[in-house]
Design a protein around this motif. Structure first.
Motif, short mmCIF file in Angstrom:
data_model
loop_
_atom_site.label_atom_id
_atom_site.label_comp_id
_atom_site.label_asym_id
_atom_site.label_seq_id
_atom_site.Cartn_x
_atom_site.Cartn_y
_atom_site.Cartn_z
N GLY A 86 71.52 41.78 23.46
CA GLY A 86 71.87 40.81 24.49
C GLY A 86 72.09 41.48 25.82
O GLY A 86 72.28 42.69 25.90
N ALA A 87 72.02 40.68 26.86
CA ALA A 87 72.23 41.20 28.21
C ALA A 87 72.71 40.10 29.13
O ALA A 87 72.36 38.93 28.97
N LEU A 88 73.51 40.49 30.09
CA LEU A 88 73.95 39.64 31.19
C LEU A 88 73.61 40.37 32.47
O LEU A 88 74.00 41.54 32.64
N ALA A 89 72.87 39.73 33.34
CA ALA A 89 72.44 40.39 34.57
C ALA A 89 72.87 39.57 35.78
O ALA A 89 72.71 38.35 35.80
N GLY A 90 73.41 40.26 36.76
CA GLY A 90 73.77 39.62 38.02
C GLY A 90 72.99 40.26 39.15
O GLY A 90 72.03 40.99 38.93
N GLU A 91 73.41 39.99 40.37
CA GLU A 91 72.71 40.54 41.54
C GLU A 91 72.80 42.06 41.59
O GLU A 91 71.80 42.73 41.83
N THR A 92 73.98 42.61 41.39
CA THR A 92 74.16 44.06 41.53
C THR A 92 74.71 44.72 40.27
O THR A 92 74.84 45.93 40.24
N MET A 93 75.02 43.94 39.24
CA MET A 93 75.56 44.51 38.01
C MET A 93 74.89 43.89 36.81
O MET A 93 74.45 42.73 36.86
N SER A 94 74.81 44.66 35.73
CA SER A 94 74.29 44.13 34.47
C SER A 94 74.99 44.83 33.32
O SER A 94 75.48 45.94 33.45
N ILE A 101 75.45 50.60 43.92
CA ILE A 101 76.39 50.87 45.00
C ILE A 101 75.54 51.37 46.16
O ILE A 101 75.10 52.52 46.16
N GLY A 102 75.30 50.49 47.10
CA GLY A 102 74.40 50.84 48.20
C GLY A 102 72.99 51.06 47.65
O GLY A 102 72.43 50.18 47.02
#
Length: 171
Positions: A98-106, A144-145
């Motif tokens: 499974g995975a959860l992905a956001g804009e800058t984190m996963s 991060i950047g």
């Protein structure tokens, strides 16, 4: 049978002269040389890259024959996958990822289980010898950047059963 020791010989070199990396981390043990390839669950792998030839100058004396780089799966989108299987000799397997992905984190995780009742390893024996493997992986990634930061854990353990020269059961 499944779970038995596995060796690889790249370009004729000994099996302990091939370096195995899992996500860039050395998988070869420091004591006996050859990597425990039989404990790598294929359900949790994305791809395998093989570089043939002497790469000792880059990776050390383990890489005389070549380097095998194994990549675990890195899901990019939100997902949940479940798989089951069964086969001859009482073989059963299950895996989940499974995975959860956001804009800058996963974040991602995976688990794999494989068990086989086995079969007699010698014609003079009626004692079936099997295999059991459990593997887990978890990863957190963030940006991060312009840099990507990753924290990852991976564990695989297996028990292979066999009969010794005197037909005694051994794990």
């Amino acid at each position: 049978g499944v779970g038995q020791n596995t060796s690889m010989f790249i370009r004729g070199a000994d099996s302990n002269h091939s370096l195995v990396l899992v996500d860039g981390v050395r998988f070869n043990p420091g004591t006996i040389g050859g990597a425990s390839l039989h404990n790598l669950p294929t359900a949790l792998l994305e791809r395998v890259e093989v570089v043939k030839g002497p790469l000792s100058t880059l990776y050390g004396s383990d890489a005389i024959g070549g380097v095998v780089q194994v990549f675990t799966r890195r899901p990019e989108n939100n997902l949940l996958e479940v798989g089951f299987g069964a086969g001859r000799w009482g073989t059963r397997e299950a895996n989940v990822q499974g995975a959860l992905a956001g804009e800058t984190m996963s974040a991602s995780f995976g688990a794999s289980w494989l068990q086989a009742d086995g079969f007699p390893t010698q014609s003079a024996s009626t004692l079936a010898r099997g295999y059991d493997n459990r593997s887990y992986t978890i990863a957190l990634r963030g940006e991060i950047g312009r840099a990507e930061v990753m924290l990852q854990g991976w564990r695989a353990s297996g028990t292979a059963q066999y009969a010794d020269f005197f037909l005694s059961p051994v794990d």
